[in-house]
Motif scaffolding. Structure first.
Motif, mmCIF file in Angstrom:
data_model
loop_
_atom_site.group_PDB
_atom_site.id
_atom_site.type_symbol
_atom_site.label_atom_id
_atom_site.label_comp_id
_atom_site.label_asym_id
_atom_site.label_seq_id
_atom_site.Cartn_x
_atom_site.Cartn_y
_atom_site.Cartn_z
ATOM 1 N N ALA A 115 -33.459 -28.714 -136.904
ATOM 2 C CA ALA A 115 -32.301 -29.679 -136.073
ATOM 3 C C ALA A 115 -30.749 -29.875 -136.104
ATOM 4 C CB ALA A 115 -33.119 -30.740 -136.135
ATOM 5 N N HIS A 116 -30.505 -29.252 -137.291
ATOM 6 C CA HIS A 116 -29.208 -29.610 -137.915
ATOM 7 C C HIS A 116 -28.622 -28.146 -137.401
ATOM 8 C CE1 HIS A 116 -30.033 -32.275 -142.293
ATOM 9 N NE2 HIS A 116 -30.557 -32.567 -141.090
ATOM 10 N N ARG B 5 -35.290 -29.519 -132.522
ATOM 11 C CA ARG B 5 -35.627 -30.639 -133.335
ATOM 12 C C ARG B 5 -37.835 -30.063 -132.923
ATOM 13 N NH1 ARG B 5 -35.022 -36.387 -131.765
ATOM 14 N NH2 ARG B 5 -32.519 -35.827 -132.383
ATOM 15 N N ARG B 6 -37.637 -29.245 -131.842
ATOM 16 C CA ARG B 6 -39.431 -29.555 -132.573
ATOM 17 C C ARG B 6 -39.951 -28.171 -132.653
ATOM 18 N NH1 ARG B 6 -39.638 -28.100 -126.001
ATOM 19 N NH2 ARG B 6 -39.076 -29.245 -124.867
ATOM 20 N N LEU C 57 -30.218 -29.606 -128.855
ATOM 21 C CA LEU C 57 -30.578 -29.630 -129.908
ATOM 22 C C LEU C 57 -32.175 -30.507 -130.060
ATOM 23 C CD1 LEU C 57 -30.481 -31.578 -132.924
ATOM 24 C CD2 LEU C 57 -29.276 -33.367 -131.447
ATOM 25 N N ASP D 177 -38.406 -28.440 -136.296
ATOM 26 C CA ASP D 177 -38.624 -28.969 -136.902
ATOM 27 C C ASP D 177 -39.455 -29.717 -137.656
ATOM 28 O OD1 ASP D 177 -37.450 -29.835 -140.059
ATOM 29 O OD2 ASP D 177 -35.143 -29.844 -138.973
ATOM 30 N N HIS E 12 -32.474 -40.443 -140.098
ATOM 31 C CA HIS E 12 -32.271 -41.008 -138.764
ATOM 32 C C HIS E 12 -33.553 -42.361 -137.752
ATOM 33 C CE1 HIS E 12 -29.846 -37.457 -138.811
ATOM 34 N NE2 HIS E 12 -31.007 -37.010 -138.965
ATOM 35 N N TYR F 29 -27.926 -29.436 -133.926
ATOM 36 C CA TYR F 29 -26.550 -30.279 -133.642
ATOM 37 C C TYR F 29 -25.415 -29.600 -133.123
ATOM 38 C CZ TYR F 29 -23.200 -33.651 -134.855
ATOM 39 O OH TYR F 29 -22.175 -34.654 -135.527
ATOM 40 N N CYS G 118 -37.724 -36.460 -140.016
ATOM 41 C CA CYS G 118 -36.385 -36.774 -139.984
ATOM 42 C C CYS G 118 -35.864 -38.147 -140.501
ATOM 43 C CB CYS G 118 -35.834 -36.089 -138.382
ATOM 44 S SG CYS G 118 -35.930 -34.402 -138.368
#
Length: 432
Positions: A93-94, A244-245, A240, A247, A255, A97, A251
């Motif tokens: 995810a990072h 994220r899927r 992003l 990760d 977040h 981003y 989170c």
């Protein structure tokens, strides 16, 4: 060399040279011109004197990459080498981003690909052994026209975040622009940089918070407040979401939603009442907001995100001191208009009245020269130094900056320019 020093002579020389340049960078008596020479020397890996070109490949380090990914910053041949290393180092995810544009990322890609539409005119038989790359902005002289663009939440890339970036920039003299939602306070970044930094303002929709952010930045010595105006329409960061899927981390701790939680780890909001804030970007901003901000900003006011002649002309009427041509690194809108293509009309509209800077897609020293030839006063680089930060921390950032500077000095010599003012529209050909 003592018995505990197991470095090779070349490794020892490189370390000693870097330490020496760091020492000189901290010196209050070092002139900008001298620092410019040192930056070029560090980038080239040679002394400050002009050196003969070498094509001896055996002099290059033979450290091996792992699966094609560099394992040390000195292995990099260009800044692109840092992106796979950053991807490997970061949670999905990072990295997503950092990598994401909007929609299909077409504008992000075009920001760099558009440089291929511009050819460079080389000149011969000019003595270019000494090159001065210094630029003066708002009375401050920097040894290079390459500034570090504001990138949010750098703690997502490395624990030392913007402080590591600022320390690297101190060595090479690059100007720094700090984001409102950076992971490090402006006071700490200024201390790490050893000089004032510009402050990029996300204004929020609460004027009292906006005013407090400006006052804090100026109290820390920021000579310029950079208002971002290109985030008013929302955005669809598909890349992003896709990363994220993959990760597997939870989170929600970082977040969880809501503005107060969003900025709880952003030190610029410490001790501020954000209970009335619903939006970071101030989606109701108009030119009246610029006027209101102009009245409280004591230093220079810069607009980041202007890409047209019309808005440039309006900005001049509202007392703006500079413009950064930007589409937020391809993260603002899927316009398919790369910033280098938008630059000439903004420069023409400004007509020399204010400095015009630019960001978006800068990956090579040749890109820097092309922008300066089309009228930019300086350029801002974002993702590349964050790749270096994510992969190797401060040494990675320093390596990225050194590579870009080395490439820029090389192409300056090839066009016969010994200072920035000799880079003109005659240095390039824009293909239609």
């Amino acid at each position: 060399m003592n018995e505990l020093d197991i470095r090779t002579p070349s490794e020892a020389a490189l370390t000693d040279r870097r330490n020496f340049i760091r020492f000189l960078a901290a010196s209050p008596v070092l002139t900008p011109t001298a620092m410019s020479a040192l930056v070029s020397a560090l980038a080239a890996g040679v002394s400050g004197e002009a050196a003969a070109q070498s094509y001896d490949v055996l002099r290059a380090p033979q450290q091996k990459a792992v699966d094609g990914i560099i394992t040390a910053p000195e292995q990099a041949l260009n800044v692109f080498d840092f992106e796979p290393a950053a991807k490997k180092a970061l949670p999905p995810a990072h990295y997503g981003y950092l990598a994401s544009g909007v929609d299909g990322d077409a504008t992000l890609r075009l920001n760099h690909e558009a440089f291929d539409e511009i050819a460079i005119r080389v000149r011969r038989l000019i003595d270019v052994r000494k090159v001065d790359t210094s630029v003066t902005l708002f009375g401050q002289t920097y040894p290079t026209p390459i500034l570090l663009a504001p990138v949010s939440s750098q703690g997502a890339f490395h624990p030392e975040a913007e402080a590591a970036v600022a320390r690297a920039a101190k060595v090479t003299g690059n100007g720094v622009i700090l984001s409102t939602v950076g992971s490090t306070s402006i006071e700490d970044v200024t201390e790490a940089r050893g000089a004032p930094v510009w402050y990029m303002l996300y204004p929020t929709d609460d004027w009292s918070v906006t005013e407090a952010l400006v006052k804090r930045a100026e109290a820390a010595g920021a000579p310029a407040i950079v208002l971002t105006v290109d985030r008013q329409g929302g955005r669809n960061t598909e890349t992003l979401f896709r990363f994220r899927r993959d990760d597997t981390r939870d989170c929600k701790g970082c977040h969880a939603g809501g503005f107060a939680n969003e900025v709880s780890r952003k030190p610029m909001f410490d001790d501020l009442d954000v209970s009335k804030v619903t939006n970071l970007y101030g989606t109701g901003m108009t030119w009246d907001f610029v006027d209101r901000l102009r009245k409280i900003v004591k230093g220079k006011l810069v607009l980041k995100g202007i890409v047209t002649r019309e808005d440039t002309e309006i900005a001049l009427k509202h007392g703006v001191d500079a413009i950064i041509v930007s589409n937020h690194g391809g993260r603002a809108e899927e316009s398919l208009e790369p910033t280098i293509r938008a630059l000439p009309e903004v420069v023409a509209a400004a007509n020399g009245q204010i400095p015009i800077l630019i960001d978006g897609g800068f990956r090579r020293g040749t890109d820097v020269l092309k922008a300066l030839a089309l009228g930019a006063s300086a350029v801002c680089v974002g993702r590349p130094y964050c790749w270096g930060l994510a992969a190797f921390g401060e040494p990675g950032v320093a390596a990225v900056l050194a590579i870009l500077q080395r490439e820029f000095v090389t192409i300056m010599k090839q066009v016969g320019a010994t200072k920035l003012s000799e880079i003109t529209k005659d240095s390039v050909i824009v293909r239609s």
